[in-house]
Scaffold this active site. Structure first.
Site, PDB file in Angstrom:
ATOM      1  N   HIS A   1      -3.615  -5.062   0.436  1.00 26.27           N
ATOM      2  CA  HIS A   1      -3.076  -5.570   1.702  1.00 26.27           C
ATOM      3  C   HIS A   1      -3.100  -7.099   1.738  1.00 26.27           C
ATOM      4  O   HIS A   1      -4.055  -7.699   2.249  1.00 26.27           O
ATOM      5  CB  HIS A   1      -3.890  -5.022   2.881  1.00 26.27           C
ATOM      6  CG  HIS A   1      -3.659  -3.566   3.119  1.00 26.27           C
ATOM      7  ND1 HIS A   1      -2.642  -3.087   3.910  1.00 26.27           N
ATOM      8  CD2 HIS A   1      -4.304  -2.489   2.633  1.00 26.27           C
ATOM      9  CE1 HIS A   1      -2.673  -1.768   3.911  1.00 26.27           C
ATOM     10  NE2 HIS A   1      -3.676  -1.376   3.149  1.00 26.27           N
TER      11      HIS A   1
ATOM     12  N   GLU B   1      -1.577  -9.029   3.575  1.00 27.95           N
ATOM     13  CA  GLU B   1      -1.420  -9.576   4.942  1.00 27.95           C
ATOM     14  C   GLU B   1      -2.743 -10.009   5.560  1.00 27.95           C
ATOM     15  O   GLU B   1      -2.742 -10.735   6.548  1.00 27.95           O
ATOM     16  CB  GLU B   1      -0.706  -8.563   5.849  1.00 27.95           C
ATOM     17  CG  GLU B   1      -1.488  -7.316   6.240  1.00 27.95           C
ATOM     18  CD  GLU B   1      -1.359  -6.165   5.254  1.00 27.95           C
ATOM     19  OE1 GLU B   1      -1.067  -6.413   4.058  1.00 27.95           O
ATOM     20  OE2 GLU B   1      -1.570  -5.004   5.662  1.00 27.95           O
TER      21      GLU B   1
ATOM     22  N   CYS C   1       0.830  -1.202   0.000  1.00 26.83           N
ATOM     23  CA  CYS C   1       0.000   0.000   0.000  1.00 26.83           C
ATOM     24  C   CYS C   1       0.869   1.259   0.000  1.00 26.83           C
ATOM     25  O   CYS C   1       1.471   1.568  -1.016  1.00 26.83           O
ATOM     26  CB  CYS C   1      -1.013  -0.040   1.132  1.00 26.83           C
ATOM     27  SG  CYS C   1      -2.505   0.887   0.707  1.00 26.83           S
TER      28      CYS C   1
HETATM   29  N1  GLN Z   1      -2.136   6.878   2.500  1.00 28.23           N
HETATM   30  C1  GLN Z   1      -2.205   6.080   1.314  1.00 28.23           C
HETATM   31  C2  GLN Z   1      -3.550   6.187   0.620  1.00 28.23           C
HETATM   32  O1  GLN Z   1      -4.522   6.551   1.234  1.00 28.23           O
HETATM   33  C3  GLN Z   1      -1.864   4.635   1.610  1.00 28.23           C
HETATM   34  C4  GLN Z   1      -2.894   3.942   2.453  1.00 28.23           C
HETATM   35  C5  GLN Z   1      -2.390   2.662   3.057  1.00 28.23           C
HETATM   36  O2  GLN Z   1      -1.191   2.395   3.082  1.00 28.23           O
HETATM   37  N2  GLN Z   1      -3.281   1.861   3.596  1.00 28.23           N
HETATM   38  O3  GLN Z   1      -3.668   5.870  -0.525  1.00 28.23           O
END
Ligand code: GLN
Length: 548
Positions: free
Chosen positions: A507, A509, A381
């Site tokens: 994600h 994970e 992410c």
């Molecule tokens: N801040 C970034 C976004 O909103 C990444 C979000 C995250 O890592 N969950 O796109």
């Protein structure tokens, strides 16, 4: 008729109630029962999505996009059922729903009160999980008995046996038996008081699970039984585990917990099938290799902030007989000391998700170090967004490249706001959330890891790879390894000339299990192991490790 198990906690928080509840779920499933898990959280936030990781640890995202308590991660890792928004309710949600009903006039002018309206709402959230196919619903109550905010929940679960029959319900209470060094003795009094508090409310626990640092023995458990009005065999000690949380279910079986629960709930399921799990625990206890992986993040000192990532690294280790040592590095510390000092000697680098500016430059430095020194890199992410920014700045030469999250006036917003996110002002539940399909490009490392042309992974972000820069990136060696099925959203990037550099917008994970590690975590740990062994001079090539 579904049975209900209610799990409460006493004496202190952080007893591992979620882990114990998940373990109970696992044992019952392994006796052939269909189990549903649920967590009730007595705070006023509608969900943990807007809470700081310092306060609450990781936000665990479900397929349906619900942002939930991290205990749901334990539930999904330990049991097979997929969870949904009914698996986690907070006081905030319960009150919102009651107040909405009141505004719609559904209470027909009656005075709306905690008892019965809030408690009825709680009961209906619990009972809605008891569909005809479900044998046992396990409901864990967050917080500690004695907390003011937990009272409506306790009152609701007190009433449920009256509604559906005592014989269909069971209360399990988890407490702590501290060992006092000065007195050289384990102390049962806090447990006695905690059970007293429960009994004052009208709940008599059927089983007590007492958490201890060291074994306390029958003398103490018998005493607890007597003072807490519980059968002797129903006081079960759960001693801290030396190696891994995955040993918890095995410990509970040794104390006969699965059988006890089945007897008390008049269930006659099949025998316990634990052989494969015991083998897994044996592997966990006896790794053959070791790797060190740096996790560079913002909430490093909080152990629960990247909970699922640490678990997923462990799972990948279990599958490769590798003990994964995590070196947790504060991104701002990396800005101060530089990557050469803090990342020296690590076998792999992972940058997890996150929000906000703080520590961003440290994370970008970590990416640069991984790319230039050919250290396996896994970006998740925000960790993917940092990889894109780093490549833009240092390979494409776009010096002020940035995400528009961090710099509104950058000339090169290589990460920018998703189209659907423009104009969104409300914070709670408004990101791109939950399971989304992704098509994988052939011939990539990602394709090799997954072995599938299309996958589904969970998301939680507002920003994305800016499509205007796609050609520049791919021409310079950052491949686009996965996109949304319509090809518009970039979900995975990889470096072509690097041993293992994969970064994903989602994600992974949240979908790793102890006996079924996530494909990318496994690929990453294998690459780290290959690097470790090459450096140690064992001479095992990367291919021979990944094929083993
Ligand atoms: N801040 C970034 C976004 O909103 C990444 C979000 C995250 O890592 N969950 O796109």
């Amino acid at each position: 008729m579904s049975r209900h198990i209610f799990v409460t906690g006493g004496v202190v928080s952080s007893l591992g109630k979620g882990l114990t509840s998940a373990s109970i779920g696992m044992l019952l499933e392994r006796r052939g029962l269909k189990v549903r898990m649920q967590k009730l959280d007595p705070y006023l936030n509608v969900d943990p999505g807007t809470m700081s990781p310092y306060q609450h640890g990781e936000v665990y995202v479900l397929d349906d996009g619900s942002e939930t308590d991290l205990d749901l991660g334990h539930y999904e890792r330990f049991t097979s059922g997929t969870l949904n928004r009914h698996s986690n309710y907070t006081t905030g949600q319960i009150y919102s729903s009651v107040i909405e009903k009141e505004r719609r006039g559904e209470y027909l002018g009656r005075t709306v009160q905690v008892v019965p309206h809030i408690t009825d709402e709680i009961k209906s959230c619990i009972l809605s999980l008891a569909t005809p196919d479900v044998d046992v619903v396990i409901t864990e109550l967050g917080g500690t008995v004695g907390d003011i905010e937990g009272l409506p929940f306790l009152e609701a679960i007190r009433q449920i046996p009256l509604d559906i029959g005592k014989e269909n319900c069971m209360f399990i209470h988890l407490t702590l038996v501290p060992y006092l060094k000065a007195a050289r003795e384990a102390k049962t009094k806090p447990t006695q008081h905690s059970v007293q508090q429960l009994r004052e409310i009208g709940i008599q626990p059927d089983i007590l699970i007492v958490r201890t640092e060291r074994p306390i023995g029958r003398e103490h458990t018998d005493k607890i039984a007597l003072f807490c009005n519980v059968e002797k065999r129903a006081v079960i000690e759960e001693v801290d585990k030396e190696f891994s949380i995955y040993e918890v279910p095995v410990g509970l079986v040794e104390h006969g917990l699965d059988e006890l629960i089945c007897q008390k709930l008049h269930l006659t399921p099949g025998p316990l099938q634990m052989e494969d799990y015991r083998q897994l625990v044996h592997r966990i206890r006896n790794p053959r290799f070791e790797v060190t992986i740096a996790v560079v993040g913002k909430y490093i000192e909080h152990r629960d902030a990247y909970k699922s990532i640490y678990e997923s690294l462990d799972h990948a280790g279990f599958a490769t007989s590798t003990s994964v040592i995590v070196k947790r590095i504060e991104a701002e510390e990396l800005e101060r000391q530089g990557p050469e000092i803090l990342l020296k000697g690590v076998d792999g680098i992972l940058v997890p998700g996150g929000f906000g500016m703080r520590g961003i430059e440290g994370k970008i430095q970590a990416v640069q170090f991984a790319r230039e020194c050919e250290i396996p890199y896994f970006g998740i992410c925000l960790g993917m967004q940092c990889a894109v920014i780093e490549f833009a700045r240092n390979v494409l030469g776009l010096k002020d490249a940035n995400s528009s999250e961090f710099s509104g006036d950058t000339q090169h917003p290589v990460i920018c706001l998703l189209e659907g996110q423009k104009g969104v002002n409300r914070k709670g539940g408004t990101m791109r959330l939950g399971a989304q399909p992704c098509v994988i490009a052939e011939g990539t490392r990602t394709a090799a890891a997954y072995g599938l042309p299309e996958i589904s992974e969970r998301h939680r972000h507002r920003y994305e790879f800016n499509p205007e820069y796609r050609k520049e990136f791919t021409d310079a060696g950052m491949a686009i390894a996965g996109t949304s099925p319509d090809g518009t959203l970039v979900e995975i990037v990889e470096l072509v000339r690097h041993p293992w550099f994969v970064a994903v917008q989602y994600h992974p994970e949240f979908k790793s299990k102890p006996h079924k590690p996530h494909a990318l975590f496994k690929g990453f740990v294998e690459a780290c192991l290959a690097r470790h062994q090459l450096r140690a001079g064992v001479g095992i090539s990367e291919n021979s490790v990944s094929n083993s």
